[in-house]
Each structure stands twice: as C-alpha cells, then as structure tokens.
Design an enzyme around this catalytic site. Structure first.
Site, mmCIF file in Angstrom:
data_model
loop_
_atom_site.group_PDB
_atom_site.id
_atom_site.type_symbol
_atom_site.label_atom_id
_atom_site.label_comp_id
_atom_site.label_asym_id
_atom_site.label_seq_id
_atom_site.Cartn_x
_atom_site.Cartn_y
_atom_site.Cartn_z
ATOM 1 C CB SER A 123 -0.976 -0.197 1.583
ATOM 2 O OG SER A 123 -2.036 -1.025 0.982
ATOM 3 C CD GLU A 321 -6.712 3.720 2.655
ATOM 4 O OE1 GLU A 321 -6.236 2.648 2.425
ATOM 5 O OE2 GLU A 321 -6.581 4.039 4.096
ATOM 6 C CG ASP A 369 -3.988 0.319 -2.048
ATOM 7 O OD1 ASP A 369 -4.749 -0.541 -2.249
ATOM 8 O OD2 ASP A 369 -3.311 0.357 -1.181
ATOM 9 C CG HIS A 370 -2.740 -3.955 -3.234
ATOM 10 N ND1 HIS A 370 -3.807 -4.196 -2.386
ATOM 11 C CD2 HIS A 370 -2.063 -2.397 -2.362
ATOM 12 C CE1 HIS A 370 -3.540 -3.915 -1.239
ATOM 13 N NE2 HIS A 370 -3.009 -3.165 -1.171
ATOM 14 C CG HIS A 481 -1.052 -6.685 -0.416
ATOM 15 N ND1 HIS A 481 -0.450 -5.113 -0.589
ATOM 16 C CD2 HIS A 481 -1.832 -7.000 -0.496
ATOM 17 C CE1 HIS A 481 -1.000 -5.317 0.431
ATOM 18 N NE2 HIS A 481 -1.712 -5.810 1.128
HETATM 19 ZN ZN ZN Z 1 -2.787 -4.769 2.296
#
Ligand code: ZN
Ligand code: NAG
Ligand code: NAG
Length: 564
Positions: A123, A321, A369-370, A481
């Site tokens: 992140s 967020e 972000d992912h 992730h």
């Molecule tokens: Zn994470």
C-alpha cells in the site's frame, strides 16, 4: 507588464510607443475595475443564478478555475470484490440481476499496480504512485526510489492555496494517508509520520483535516490514549495530541464529540479526529453509537472543507480511503469484506450527490492501490467437478467478522478460564458458529479444532473464515496482495472535465498516471515541492513493532491484546 509593453515597440517609433502605452494603461484600468467589481459585488453570483451556463467575463472570473478533487482509494479492492458485493446486494435486497453498485456507473478504466521493486505492490508504494506520480519501492512513504522525499499532490495543492484533508478507517499514520502527507523510508515509521502530519517538517502544516483511527502513534508509550483505550506507542514520551491542541487544532476523540461537529458545520480547521486507538471496527462489527461510518466521516470532511473554502479562489483536495477492504482481504473474510465494499460504495454515492449540488468544479476519482487476498467468486470445494455457483446467502447469515469473533472467544476463554470445557464448547457452538457466523451444520471436529487454535489467533481466524468461504464457495489464494489490475472510476460535475477524465483515465493505465493526472488537473508543481523538502528527515530510529514484518501487521491492536 509595462516593461513587456515597452518592448513591444521598436526604438525610434515614439508615436507607436506612446500609443501602445495608452492602450495598455487603458486595459489595465478596465481589468482592475472588472476584477474589483466581480470580486466585491455579488452581481456575478446573481448573474450565474439567473443565467446558469452563460459564459462571460464577469460571470465566470472568480469561480471559473476553482476546483475540488476528491480522491477515493479502496485499499485492496479488486474487480472480484465488486462482483461479490454486487451479487450480495442483489441477493439481500431482492433485486434483479441488472441491479448495480453505485460505483458501477462510473467505471472508466483499469490500473496496473506494480511497484518499482516488485510485481506485487504494497500500500505504501501504491499510494506513493498516486501522491507523487512515480513508481517507488514497497514500503516507501512519499519517497523517490533514489531515497529522497518526493513532493505530493496534497502538499503542492496546499501550497497553491487549496484546503486538504485525509479520511480513513484505519490508522491515519498508515501507508495510504501517510504517503500523501509525510515522507519516511519505511511505512513502519509511524511516529515520525504523525509528527510530519501535524506540520513538524520543512513545509509546516500541510493537512487541514484528518479523520480516522490511529491515536496510538500520537500518545506516549505507557499512557492510556483514552479512558478505555490501549496504551500509546510513542517511544519519545511526547503527547502529540496535547501539542496539537496547543497549536490550535480542534481535537475530536470519540463519537460524541464527532457528533458535535454537526456533519462539518461546527468544524474549526485544522481538525484532528482520532476515533480509535488503531482501526475503526469493520462495518459488519461497528456499533453506530461508538463509531461513525466512512460516509459520515467523509461528509463531515467535505462539508467542513467546502464551507471553509467558500470564499477562496481554490477548493480542496480530499483523500477518502476505504482502508479495511484490504484488512478483510488479508484475513480472507468475505462476510466482513462485502460490507466494507458496500460502505465504501455508499460513501462514493453520497460524495457524487454532493458534487452534483456543488457549484464548484469537482472531480472524483476512485481506484485501488492493489488487490488483496486473490479473491475469486467461485471455488471448487471437493474432488468433484465444481458446480457453477456461489452462495451469497452464506455471507448474509454471517453477522460478525472473524477478527471480532476470535477476540470474543479469546476473552471468553480468559474469563471462563478452564473451569468448564463444556461451557467453552457451548460458547463456540452458540456464540461463534450460530450467532456469529450463522452456521448450523458445524461438526464436533470443528468445535475441537477451534478450541485447539485459541492460542494461535491467526490460525483461529483462518478456521473461522474458511468455514464461511467454503460454504459460500468463495475462493482466496493468498493472505497477501496480488498483482491483478484494479478498476478506475471517475466522475465530474462539468462536462468538459468529464471528457478530460475519460481521455486521460479511460482504458488501462499505470497507477502513476492517476497521480500525474491529479497534479496536472490542479496545475500543481510537484518538482518544486520535492526541492523544498530535500532536507526533510525521513528516517526514524525505532520502527514500531506494530508495523514490522509480521503477518498480522494489519491488526496490531489484536496483536497487542493477545500479548497483554
Ligand atoms: Zn494490504
Ligand atoms: C460554515 O462555517 C461557519 C463558521 O465556522 C458556520 O457558522 C456555518 O454554520 C457553516 N455552514 C455550513 C453550511 O456548514
Ligand atoms: C538543504 O541543505 C543544504 C545543505 O545544508 C542547503 O544547501 C540547501 O539549501 C538546503 N535546501 C533547502 C531547500 O533548504
């Protein structure tokens, strides 16, 4: 201007020179009159009310360049999370197959997420791609991969006259908000990050409003951060909250004082709202009387920032967020994640409604972000060829996150002690399986397995989430992730910037292009900021254990409680 004007005429052409001067002086006078007129009188406003959309010098001058950017980050949310939440909502709401999530209407493209040093980003690098518009290494908080601090969109916007804010559901010092408002070699340097967020570095205070959790990094080690709270994490003995209040910050530390902000009407910037020691609970567990929702946080921020920038030529930059979509992904908890996604989706809708009503040009971008967890909405659960289905009703029945239930079970074991094995089994069946997970078809082996895992909370949570995921036929491939591309959503309340958004963010992009887009859209000079912060301290001696490389870094509160 006069100098430039003089250069317009060649030497020896005195008549022409004088003429040019008259014209220029005349122009300046007219400009001054018009500018003063449009600034000091409300004619402009009346005119734009009477003739909305009518262009013109008087009508458009003051507000024509005024802009707001609201940047949404759904941390760890990949496309499968959207499919899961959409089908879940269709099921629970009794909607037909064409019912969509709010975000679905705003899909414009997708983003590639790799960092400078890995195909799979974290992140910190993910957020630095958005904040500085460049690829950096995993763990980097507003840092160039060469090791020097990089100017962020938030800092450049603030220096240009915009108001700025951060709204999150995890620690305000965590990677995503930190990458916009601080510079640190590693994401674990949260004590340093907190200091910078309050203005303790070259640029001074760049953030006007912060709402989220993470009180612990503002409190000295050993001091309780709230009447019921856990102890602070700072090793330097400083109480940053006390210092912030002395510096003029309005501080809000609980639900009651948050409510007293009246959705932003009673906010006096700068505002520091730290509503939890670590994370605000998952939406599935959140008690409304104790914690606000992401939507309440975001609308409070937006009302406050838009009110405070009402008479300015500049609007605001706000980061919102959905921090804990990622946490549910790390935990592989589909019941918790689906509610996090819906809470995020509702927040996005409320913010779009705000923009529709606003007379300030507003751009809203949402991306991730992912992806986290390698989530798939289908799973083979036996040796047999799988059926083509998954069961949202299983997620509907689950009423609590595995994080909440594991904590509850550990506390129960502590209070009941070993007095009665039977009582503990009954508790597991009634409180954990039946009312917590909504599971009736558990086995005696499940009960025994849970008992054997109480001292290893990671495995305990795995067992709980697996019971739900297998029954729902939801698959996970990792606790970490993944590198899958994530979606980009965008909205503007102006047709020209809508077109611009589609041109720039439509299709498939690098994550860095999203940061670069925001910088260009607000006409920011990030390089100038990078130069201004070249000497900023970005190293912290002691890195808090809460964020060191342990598999449960995303739930440090839980770690602490277990150690205690
Ligand atoms: Zn994470
Ligand atoms: C705007 O701010 C002022 C001063 O802080 C406050 O009195 C007013 O109620 C606010 N208005 C709105 C709509 O938030
Ligand atoms: C950073 O430090 C160097 C060395 O002391 C100095 O020359 C330079 O001006 C400083 N940069 C800024 C932006 O203050």
């Amino acid at each position: 201007m006069i100098t430039k004007g003089s250069n317009l005429s060649k030497p020896g052409q005195n008549g022409g020179k004088r003429y040019t001067r008259y014209v220029l002086v005349g122009l300046v006078v007219v400009l001054v009159i018009l500018t003063t007129f449009s600034h000091n009188f409300t004619l402009k406003d009346q005119r734009s009310k009477l003739f909305p959309g009518l262009p013109g010098f008087l009508g458009g001058h003051k507000h024509s360049k005024k802009k707001n950017v609201i940047f949404f980050v759904s941390d760890g949310m990949g496309p499968a999370s959207m499919s899961m939440a959409r089908s879940f909502q269709q099921h629970t709401g009794g909607f037909s197959y064409d019912h969509m999530l709010n975000l679905d209407d705003f899909l414009v493209g997708s983003s590639r997420t790799r960092s400078s040093n890995s195909l799979v980003t974290d992140s910190a690098a993910g957020a630095t791609a958005f904040s500085c518009g460049l690829k950096s290494y995993n763990g980097a908080i507003g840092m160039h991969p060469d090791g020097h601090p990089c100017g962020t969109v938030l800092e450049a916007a603030k220096l240009q006259g915009y108001l700025t804010g951060l709204v999150v559901t995890t620690r305000i010092t965590d990677a995503t908000p930190a990458s916009f408002s601080a510079h640190a070699d590693l994401r674990g340097m949260e004590q340093l990050i907190a200091q910078q967020q309050l203005g303790e570095y070259e640029l001074g205070r760049m953030v006007d409003l912060m709402i989220g959790g993470g009180r612990t990094n503002f409190y000295p080690n050993g001091v309780q951060s709230s009447p019921y709270g856990i102890r602070g994490s700072r090793t330097d003995g400083r109480d940053l909250i006390k210092e912030a209040i002395a510096d003029g910050w309005q501080y809000v530390g609980d639900r009651d004082s948050f409510d007293a902000l009246s959705e932003g009407k009673n906010v006096e910037l700068p505002l520091l709202a730290l509503l939890a020691d670590y994370d605000i609970p998952f939406d599935i567990d959140r008690s409304d009387s104790e914690y606000p929702s992401l939507k309440e946080e975001a609308m409070t921020a937006i009302n406050a920032l838009s009110n405070a920038s009402k008479d300015s030529d500049h609007g605001f930059f706000l980061l919102v967020e959905g921090s804990r979509i990622d946490h549910a992904g790390h935990l592989n908890d589909p019941a918790a994640q689906v509610r996090e996604v819906i809470a995020y989706d509702e927040t996005f809708k409320a913010v779009v409604e705000f923009a529709k009503q606003s007379d300030v040009e507003t751009v809203i971008i949402s991306t991730s972000d992912h992806e986290t967890g390698g989530l798939v909405t289908a799973r083979q659960v036996s040796r047999n060829y799988p059926e083509y289905l998954w069961y949202p009703e299983v997620l509907e029945k689950a009423q609590q996150s595995c994080e909440y239930l594991a904590r509850k079970l550990i506390q129960e074991r502590r209070t009941v002690s070993e007095q009665s094995d039977v009582a503990l089994s009954k508790f597991i069946k009634d409180e954990i399986f039946r009312s917590g997970l909504g599971i009736e078809d558990y086995t005696a082996d499940d009960v025994e397995e849970i008992k054997s895992l109480i001292d290893t909370p990671g495995f305990l949570m795995d067992k709980l989430t697996d019971m739900v995921s297998v029954r729902a036929q939801i698959g996970w491939t990792t606790h970490g992730h993944s590198a899958v591309d994530v979606n980009i959503y965008a909205y503007s309340n102006r047709d020209n910037s809508k077109t611009h958004l589609l041109e720039k963010l439509g299709g498939n992009h690098e994550n860095t292009e999203i940061g670069q887009f925001m910088g260009r859209y607000l006409d920011l000079d990030l390089e100038k900021v990078t130069h201004m912060i070249e000497n900023t301290t970005h190293v912290q001696e002691t890195v808090s254990s809460a964020s060191s490389k342990n598999p449960f870094e995303y739930i440090p509160e839980f770690q602490r409680e277990l150690k205690a």
